[in-house]
Design a protein around this motif. Sequence first.
Motif, PDB file in Angstrom:
ATOM      1  N   THR A 135      41.977  37.341  40.497  1.00 36.64           N
ATOM      2  CA  THR A 135      41.033  38.307  39.920  1.00 36.64           C
ATOM      3  C   THR A 135      39.622  37.862  40.268  1.00 36.64           C
ATOM      4  O   THR A 135      39.362  36.688  40.497  1.00 36.64           O
ATOM      5  CB  THR A 135      41.157  38.421  38.386  1.00 36.64           C
ATOM      6  N   VAL A 136      38.736  38.832  40.299  1.00 36.75           N
ATOM      7  CA  VAL A 136      37.330  38.542  40.569  1.00 36.75           C
ATOM      8  C   VAL A 136      36.488  39.384  39.619  1.00 36.75           C
ATOM      9  O   VAL A 136      36.807  40.530  39.342  1.00 36.75           O
ATOM     10  CB  VAL A 136      36.961  38.809  42.048  1.00 36.75           C
ATOM     11  N   ARG A 137      35.443  38.760  39.106  1.00 35.41           N
ATOM     12  CA  ARG A 137      34.474  39.447  38.252  1.00 35.41           C
ATOM     13  C   ARG A 137      33.099  39.224  38.853  1.00 35.41           C
ATOM     14  O   ARG A 137      32.749  38.107  39.217  1.00 35.41           O
ATOM     15  CB  ARG A 137      34.517  38.867  36.839  1.00 35.41           C
ATOM     16  N   ALA A 138      32.344  40.289  38.975  1.00 36.43           N
ATOM     17  CA  ALA A 138      30.992  40.190  39.519  1.00 36.43           C
ATOM     18  C   ALA A 138      30.115  41.222  38.832  1.00 36.43           C
ATOM     19  O   ALA A 138      30.600  42.239  38.334  1.00 36.43           O
ATOM     20  CB  ALA A 138      31.008  40.426  41.026  1.00 36.43           C
ATOM     21  N   ALA A 139      28.817  40.943  38.801  1.00 30.87           N
ATOM     22  CA  ALA A 139      27.891  41.862  38.147  1.00 30.87           C
ATOM     23  C   ALA A 139      26.572  41.905  38.895  1.00 30.87           C
ATOM     24  O   ALA A 139      26.153  40.933  39.513  1.00 30.87           O
ATOM     25  CB  ALA A 139      27.657  41.429  36.704  1.00 30.87           C
ATOM     26  N   THR A 140      25.945  43.051  38.830  1.00 29.86           N
ATOM     27  CA  THR A 140      24.605  43.257  39.378  1.00 29.86           C
ATOM     28  C   THR A 140      23.761  43.940  38.305  1.00 29.86           C
ATOM     29  O   THR A 140      24.277  44.452  37.325  1.00 29.86           O
ATOM     30  CB  THR A 140      24.622  44.169  40.623  1.00 29.86           C
ATOM     31  N   ARG A 141      22.464  43.929  38.516  1.00 26.08           N
ATOM     32  CA  ARG A 141      21.544  44.695  37.673  1.00 26.08           C
ATOM     33  C   ARG A 141      20.853  45.708  38.558  1.00 26.08           C
ATOM     34  O   ARG A 141      20.497  45.415  39.691  1.00 26.08           O
ATOM     35  CB  ARG A 141      20.479  43.781  37.059  1.00 26.08           C
TER      36      ARG A 141
END
Length: 187
Positions: free
Chosen positions: A162-168
Amino acid sequence: MRHPRGMTLLELLIGMVLGLGVLAAMSALLGASLQSWRRADAGAEAREALADALDQLDRDVRLAGYDPTGSGLAGIVDASAQSLEVEADLDGNGMVDADSEEHVTYRCARDCETLERVVGRQVMPLVSGLEPGMFRLRYFDERDREVAAADAATRATIRRVTVRAATRDAPGLPLRELTTGARPLNR
């Protein structure tokens, strides 16, 4: 009988000032609307780039370990919270060509603000502007227990990534977080 008079200079000036005030208000409203639209568009592009990058990573994870000749490919060569290296015998010749799509590495670069896909010596930035500390790969075994993929024996037990990533969209705006996962089809 009175003759109709025209507008006085004072009435004309007042009308022009009121008209300019309305025009200035409309221009300000239009400017704010355009700025908001640009911000929303940039945010949508960032989210789309992140989604595309994670889809590519999922595809490569699903192909990991593809071994039509049974030569004993590892599938997942290296794995950590910030990087993943996979291999597959895509052309069915019994070997992995390290300079082709058969050997792919994903890694977080530049203080983990950019996700890169490395194929051979070619480094391709997939998405930039990741929120620092918000990119993480996790690995799970056949019982869906999380495993630390430190050595080859542990990596051999991986059945889901699994991969979790975030941007603003912009500083001060809320995080846009995506989470996805894939199973190597050949395990």
